[in-house]
Design a protein around this motif. Structure first.
Motif, PDB file in Angstrom:
ATOM      1  N   VAL A 383      33.570  26.356  46.205  1.00 33.93           N
ATOM      2  CA  VAL A 383      32.473  26.730  45.312  1.00 33.93           C
ATOM      3  C   VAL A 383      32.067  28.186  45.492  1.00 33.93           C
ATOM      4  N   TYR A 384      32.162  28.672  46.718  1.00 34.36           N
ATOM      5  CA  TYR A 384      31.760  30.046  47.027  1.00 34.36           C
ATOM      6  C   TYR A 384      32.940  30.779  47.660  1.00 34.36           C
ATOM      7  N   PRO A 385      33.971  31.067  46.871  1.00 39.08           N
ATOM      8  CA  PRO A 385      35.194  31.649  47.439  1.00 39.08           C
ATOM      9  C   PRO A 385      35.005  33.115  47.837  1.00 39.08           C
ATOM     10  N   GLN A 386      35.817  33.535  48.779  1.00 40.10           N
ATOM     11  CA  GLN A 386      35.919  34.935  49.133  1.00 40.10           C
ATOM     12  C   GLN A 386      37.076  35.543  48.338  1.00 40.10           C
ATOM     13  N   PRO A 387      36.969  36.803  47.925  1.00 42.42           N
ATOM     14  CA  PRO A 387      38.097  37.438  47.221  1.00 42.42           C
ATOM     15  C   PRO A 387      39.304  37.556  48.138  1.00 42.42           C
ATOM     16  N   SER A 388      40.497  37.433  47.564  1.00 43.55           N
ATOM     17  CA  SER A 388      41.721  37.534  48.362  1.00 43.55           C
ATOM     18  C   SER A 388      42.059  38.983  48.671  1.00 43.55           C
ATOM     19  N   VAL A 389      41.392  39.912  47.978  1.00 44.48           N
ATOM     20  CA  VAL A 389      41.587  41.347  48.225  1.00 44.48           C
ATOM     21  C   VAL A 389      40.224  41.992  48.354  1.00 44.48           C
ATOM     22  N   ALA A 390      40.166  43.132  49.030  1.00 45.20           N
ATOM     23  CA  ALA A 390      38.901  43.841  49.200  1.00 45.20           C
ATOM     24  C   ALA A 390      38.418  44.366  47.844  1.00 45.20           C
ATOM     25  N   VAL A 391      37.124  44.255  47.586  1.00 41.90           N
ATOM     26  CA  VAL A 391      36.563  44.717  46.321  1.00 41.90           C
ATOM     27  C   VAL A 391      35.442  45.706  46.602  1.00 41.90           C
ATOM     28  N   ALA A 392      35.317  46.671  45.711  1.00 39.15           N
ATOM     29  CA  ALA A 392      34.259  47.670  45.821  1.00 39.15           C
ATOM     30  C   ALA A 392      33.911  48.133  44.416  1.00 39.15           C
ATOM     31  N   GLY A 393      32.736  48.740  44.274  1.00 39.73           N
ATOM     32  CA  GLY A 393      32.326  49.252  42.983  1.00 39.73           C
ATOM     33  C   GLY A 393      31.677  48.195  42.126  1.00 39.73           C
ATOM     34  N   PRO A 394      31.370  48.528  40.872  1.00 39.88           N
ATOM     35  CA  PRO A 394      30.697  47.580  39.978  1.00 39.88           C
ATOM     36  C   PRO A 394      31.601  46.411  39.638  1.00 39.88           C
ATOM     37  N   PRO A 395      31.021  45.272  39.267  1.00 38.45           N
ATOM     38  CA  PRO A 395      31.834  44.100  38.926  1.00 38.45           C
ATOM     39  C   PRO A 395      32.787  44.373  37.766  1.00 38.45           C
ATOM     40  N   LEU A 396      33.945  43.791  37.847  1.00 40.28           N
ATOM     41  CA  LEU A 396      34.918  43.865  36.770  1.00 40.28           C
ATOM     42  C   LEU A 396      34.517  42.852  35.700  1.00 40.28           C
ATOM     43  N   LYS A 397      34.429  43.308  34.451  1.00 42.42           N
ATOM     44  CA  LYS A 397      33.966  42.451  33.355  1.00 42.42           C
ATOM     45  C   LYS A 397      35.174  41.767  32.708  1.00 42.42           C
ATOM     46  N   VAL A 398      35.175  40.427  32.762  1.00 42.46           N
ATOM     47  CA  VAL A 398      36.332  39.638  32.341  1.00 42.46           C
ATOM     48  C   VAL A 398      35.918  38.664  31.243  1.00 42.46           C
ATOM     49  N   VAL A 399      36.698  38.615  30.165  1.00 39.50           N
ATOM     50  CA  VAL A 399      36.502  37.650  29.090  1.00 39.50           C
ATOM     51  C   VAL A 399      37.688  36.692  29.080  1.00 39.50           C
ATOM     52  N   VAL A 400      37.403  35.399  29.027  1.00 38.14           N
ATOM     53  CA  VAL A 400      38.438  34.380  28.864  1.00 38.14           C
ATOM     54  C   VAL A 400      38.261  33.766  27.491  1.00 38.14           C
ATOM     55  N   CYS A 401      39.306  33.806  26.685  1.00 40.27           N
ATOM     56  CA  CYS A 401      39.209  33.375  25.289  1.00 40.27           C
ATOM     57  C   CYS A 401      40.245  32.297  24.999  1.00 40.27           C
ATOM     58  N   GLY A 402      39.826  31.266  24.245  1.00 43.22           N
ATOM     59  CA  GLY A 402      40.770  30.238  23.843  1.00 43.22           C
ATOM     60  C   GLY A 402      40.076  29.080  23.158  1.00 43.22           C
ATOM     61  N   HIS A 403      40.852  28.300  22.407  1.00 43.88           N
ATOM     62  CA  HIS A 403      40.302  27.142  21.702  1.00 43.88           C
ATOM     63  C   HIS A 403      40.331  25.891  22.573  1.00 43.88           C
ATOM     64  N   ASP A 404      41.162  25.900  23.611  1.00 51.61           N
ATOM     65  CA  ASP A 404      41.326  24.733  24.482  1.00 51.61           C
ATOM     66  C   ASP A 404      41.628  25.259  25.878  1.00 51.61           C
ATOM     67  N   LEU A 405      40.655  25.128  26.763  1.00 53.75           N
ATOM     68  CA  LEU A 405      40.790  25.726  28.093  1.00 53.75           C
ATOM     69  C   LEU A 405      41.090  24.684  29.176  1.00 53.75           C
ATOM     70  N   LYS A 406      41.547  23.482  28.767  1.00 50.32           N
ATOM     71  CA  LYS A 406      41.714  22.411  29.767  1.00 50.32           C
ATOM     72  C   LYS A 406      42.714  22.768  30.847  1.00 50.32           C
ATOM     73  N   PHE A 407      43.725  23.582  30.521  1.00 48.06           N
ATOM     74  CA  PHE A 407      44.700  23.973  31.534  1.00 48.06           C
ATOM     75  C   PHE A 407      44.230  25.172  32.357  1.00 48.06           C
ATOM     76  N   PHE A 408      43.096  25.742  31.963  1.00 44.57           N
ATOM     77  CA  PHE A 408      42.616  26.955  32.640  1.00 44.57           C
ATOM     78  C   PHE A 408      41.282  26.716  33.343  1.00 44.57           C
ATOM     79  N   THR A 409      40.726  25.511  33.225  1.00 45.98           N
ATOM     80  CA  THR A 409      39.353  25.263  33.686  1.00 45.98           C
ATOM     81  C   THR A 409      39.134  25.630  35.135  1.00 45.98           C
ATOM     82  N   ARG A 410      39.987  25.137  36.027  1.00 48.60           N
ATOM     83  CA  ARG A 410      39.772  25.385  37.450  1.00 48.60           C
ATOM     84  C   ARG A 410      39.990  26.855  37.799  1.00 48.60           C
ATOM     85  N   LEU A 411      40.893  27.520  37.089  1.00 47.89           N
ATOM     86  CA  LEU A 411      41.088  28.949  37.312  1.00 47.89           C
ATOM     87  C   LEU A 411      39.861  29.729  36.840  1.00 47.89           C
ATOM     88  N   LEU A 412      39.331  29.338  35.696  1.00 48.99           N
ATOM     89  CA  LEU A 412      38.124  29.979  35.179  1.00 48.99           C
ATOM     90  C   LEU A 412      36.959  29.778  36.138  1.00 48.99           C
TER      91      LEU A 412
END
Length: 723
Positions: A383-412
């Protein structure tokens, strides 16, 4: 988990002045969360009249005990009602919201589930759940569905309860985590003295006194054993005597027996450590209950505590107890006569006694505080994962788009929880319908866009992509024949993700896209959710998930089981799927209808197949369903990946895969066979040769290493961050 310790709020709808399993739960949960790295706030339901359970917690660093009555948060001195507890928890949480809110009790969990402030932070521990479908009233079912929808994680005491919830409450699927009772043994009691010969057999019971717990019948055991030639005494610890609606005289009868039954020593209520010290001086623990509790989905904490103290336990024979202690455990009892006979034999046979004690101690080893903390750490890391790589700076803004996200739910879900990412979703209503205004806003806002499916959504975002942005498109099987990839401006796409090497090659061939832009990231398999104990007879059970359309070739799976049943009628095929007529786009095709009508006529006409093919309902309870399955079949004409055999492998089943194009780029050739006859032969050889356990361990290791959810999530994180 973040570097700053997570904050956990704990409330049990239990009175910690009384010693019973639910009160012990509160104490154990606080200790386990603390050991898992959390700062814990425990809110008490009732004013403290005796500190025997609470005082040990107040002395722990990182634990804060809140007393709502003493703090003036509740008027009077009666235990809090559900509305009062809801209000108090809201106040305690309001100033500095906790990361997770762990509550025990369906009523309080349902109340918090309706409060948006607690949504996705709830970790309910559900025990007061009907033990069968007959007890599922619409009100209870509605409560459980609301709780599951609002919960981030559902903590289930036993595998039986987890599977029952998943099969009756669809929203529980994928959220249910096994969290068995926790046993904490004081160090000075860890090595009890061996039983002394030629002394009375000392029995012990600790907990509540209730009709169906057979506590009244227990008080007669010393006399009956003494009359059978085994002098015996019984220590009973506890002060909670139930008033029984079905037996109004029970409380008085129980108290009289505690006070005057021959050989019975009633110690009253004591702190947990003192109660365990009394138990440690006994020879055998009692947890024998009325037969109507045999179907219980709960595991008695007392059984585990007695085992941890080195005591064998007298208890009912149930599937759960057989799994825990073995079918040949010698202290199972179904009646009072059985109890007397089993206890007599244990007292007179040192080897039998030693066997029972060893079984109980070994079982208890899986329920220590350390094991509980490990389970919680794993659940918290999800639920509260740590990044696999070091991160710095402002958050990266990510959009996930699709009509059916059932195969992507856990990744999202994972990406949204990672520090350094700000994730938003652009949900399209259909392949081509969407809220264009919202899509334009997100397209202008994003640093990275992920298009799930290479359809009109990918074409739209490619047209609106900014120079500073990265566009990632995940392509599935059906898009290759749709014409959309050929219309996509690949120069405006940074990366195309395919789920298998075979389909990556087909994509390059069909589109002419540069191969350096095409990446393979496999489908994910949640091994942690799927890895559950198999049910008896699983090695004779074949599983088939998803029987439509006809290219899935259910007819070949039927060929396999038909051939196997000629050799051994125990083989059975279980099909978990929607039926073909439930898909309008399949059933409208004459060739599809003809295929399935012929297949179902064949099954109905054959006595062997009619008894050997079972159709189960479609649903998300795949992990529970797979417990009965020993082999998972993949007989398709073609697949891009075919998740079913991989999920079967994760569950501990053996994959049996037809040689469809590209199968050998996903699965080890040891699992791949040319036709139905070869598949049947392979299954028979594994079962008859006693190799099923070995083969399924190999398969489970392969799927964990190759397609385990953590590995796939890390790969996607690297893609999103552009590493």
């Amino acid at each position: 988990m973040t570097e700053q310790r997570l904050r956990a709020l704990v409330y049990g709808d239990v009175d910690l002045n009384l010693i019973d399993g639910s009160a012990i739960w509160a104490q154990s949960m606080v200790r386990a969360l603390r050991a898992a790295g959390c700062r814990v706030t425990l809110v008490l339901k009732a004013p403290v009249r005796t500190g025997r359970l609470v005082d040990p917690l107040t002395e722990l660093d990182g634990v804060l005990v809140r007393h709502p009555h003493a703090e003036g948060l509740v008027d009077g001195d009666a235990p809090m009602t559900v509305p009062q507890a809801h209000a108090v928890l809201g106040r305690v949480d309001g100033d500095h919201p906790h990361d997770l809110v762990v509550v025990r009790g369906r009523a309080i969990a349902a109340a918090l589930a309706g409060d948006g402030a607690f949504r996705n932070r709830l970790w309910p521990y559900l025990t007061d759940v009907p033990q069968n479908l007959a007890g599922f009233t619409p009100e209870i079912h509605g409560d459980l569905r609301r709780i599951a929808r609002a919960a981030r994680t559902l903590l289930c005491q036993t595998e039986e309860l987890r599977c029952f919830l998943e099969q009756t409450v669809p929203e529980a699927c994928g959220k249910s985590v096994l969290f068995p009772p926790t046993v904490v043994v004081p160090p000075e009691l860890a090595d009890p003295a061996p039983r002394t010969a030629n002394t009375p057999l000392r029995l012990v019971y600790t907990g509540k006194f209730a009709l169906r717990w057979n506590t009244f019948e227990m008080t007669g055991l010393p006399t009956r054993l003494t009359n059978a030639g085994v002098p015996a005494e019984l220590d009973m610890v506890g002060d909670k005597i139930h008033d029984e609606r079905d037996d109004p005289d029970f409380a008085d009868r129980m108290r009289r027996a505690l006070e005057s039954a021959p050989g019975v020593h009633w110690h009253g209520g004591h702190p947990r450590e003192k109660a365990m010290a009394i138990a440690a001086g006994a020879d055998i623990g009692l947890s024998w209950r009325a037969p109507e509790l045999d179907a219980s989905l709960e595991l008695s904490t007392k059984v585990l505590e007695f085992g941890a103290l080195g005591l064998p336990v007298l208890l009912n024979r149930t599937p759960m107890h057989e799994t825990l202690l073995g079918e040949d455990y010698p202290l199972f009892a179904a009646s009072e006569d059985d109890a007397v006979d089993a206890l007599r034999r244990a007292a007179q046979n040192p080897d039998l006694y030693a066997l029972a004690a060893a079984r109980c101690r070994a079982a208890a080893d899986g329920f220590t505080l350390e094991r509980a903390a490990e389970r919680l750490r794993a659940a918290l890391a999800e639920v509260y994962p740590q990044p696999s790589v070091a991160v710095a700076g402002p958050p990266l803004k990510v959009v996930v788009c699709g009509h059916d996200l059932k195969f992507f739910t856990r990744l999202l879900q994972h990406l949204a929880a990672l520090p350094g990412l700000d994730v938003r979703v652009d949900p399209w209503r259909t392949l081509s319908e969407h809220d264009e205004e919202r899509s334009r806003e997100l397209a202008a806002w994003a640093d990275v866009v992920i298009c799930e499916w290479c359809g009109p959504n990918a074409l739209w975002y490619a047209r609106h992509k900014k120079a500073r942005q990265r566009l990632i498109v995940r392509l599935h099987r059906f898009e290759l024949e749709s014409g959309w990839p050929q219309k996509l401006d690949i120069d405006r796409v940074d990366q195309v993700v395919c789920v298998s090497p075979h389909y990556a090659a087909l994509t390059a061939e069909a589109t002419g896209w540069p191969t350096e832009k095409i990446t393979v990231v496999p489908n994910w398999v949640d091994v942690a959710q799927l890895d559950r104990p198999k049910l008896p007879g699983a090695r004779f059970h074949l599983g088939f998930i998803g029987a439509a359309p006809s290219r899935k070739r259910l007819d070949l799976a039927v060929d396999v089981v038909e051939e196997l049943r000629r050799r051994d009628p125990r083989f059975t095929l279980f099909v978990k799927s929607k039926l073909p007529w439930e898909y309008w786009w399949i059933w409208k095709r004459p060739e599809e209808r003809a295929h399935y009508e012929a297949l179902f006529r064949r099954i109905a006409a054959s006595p062997s197949l009619a008894e050997g093919v079972v159709f189960d309902g479609y649903g998300g309870d795949v992990a529970a369903w797979l417990r009965r399955v020993g082999f998972v079949l993949s007989t398709s004409d073609d697949e891009s990946f075919h998740l079913a055999p991989a999920e079967g492998m994760a569950s501990g089943a053996v994959p049996v895969v037809r040689n469809w194009p590209g199968a050998d780029t996903i699965y080890d050739r040891r699992w791949i066979h040319r036709d139905a006859g070869e598949m049947a032969d392979a299954i028979e050889v594994i079962v008859k040769g006693g190799r099923w356990d070995e083969e399924r361990r190999i398969g489970q290791g392969q799927v964990r290493d190759g397609y385990g959810l953590p590995r796939v999530r890390d790969a996607w994180e690297e893609i999103v961050r552009g590493r």
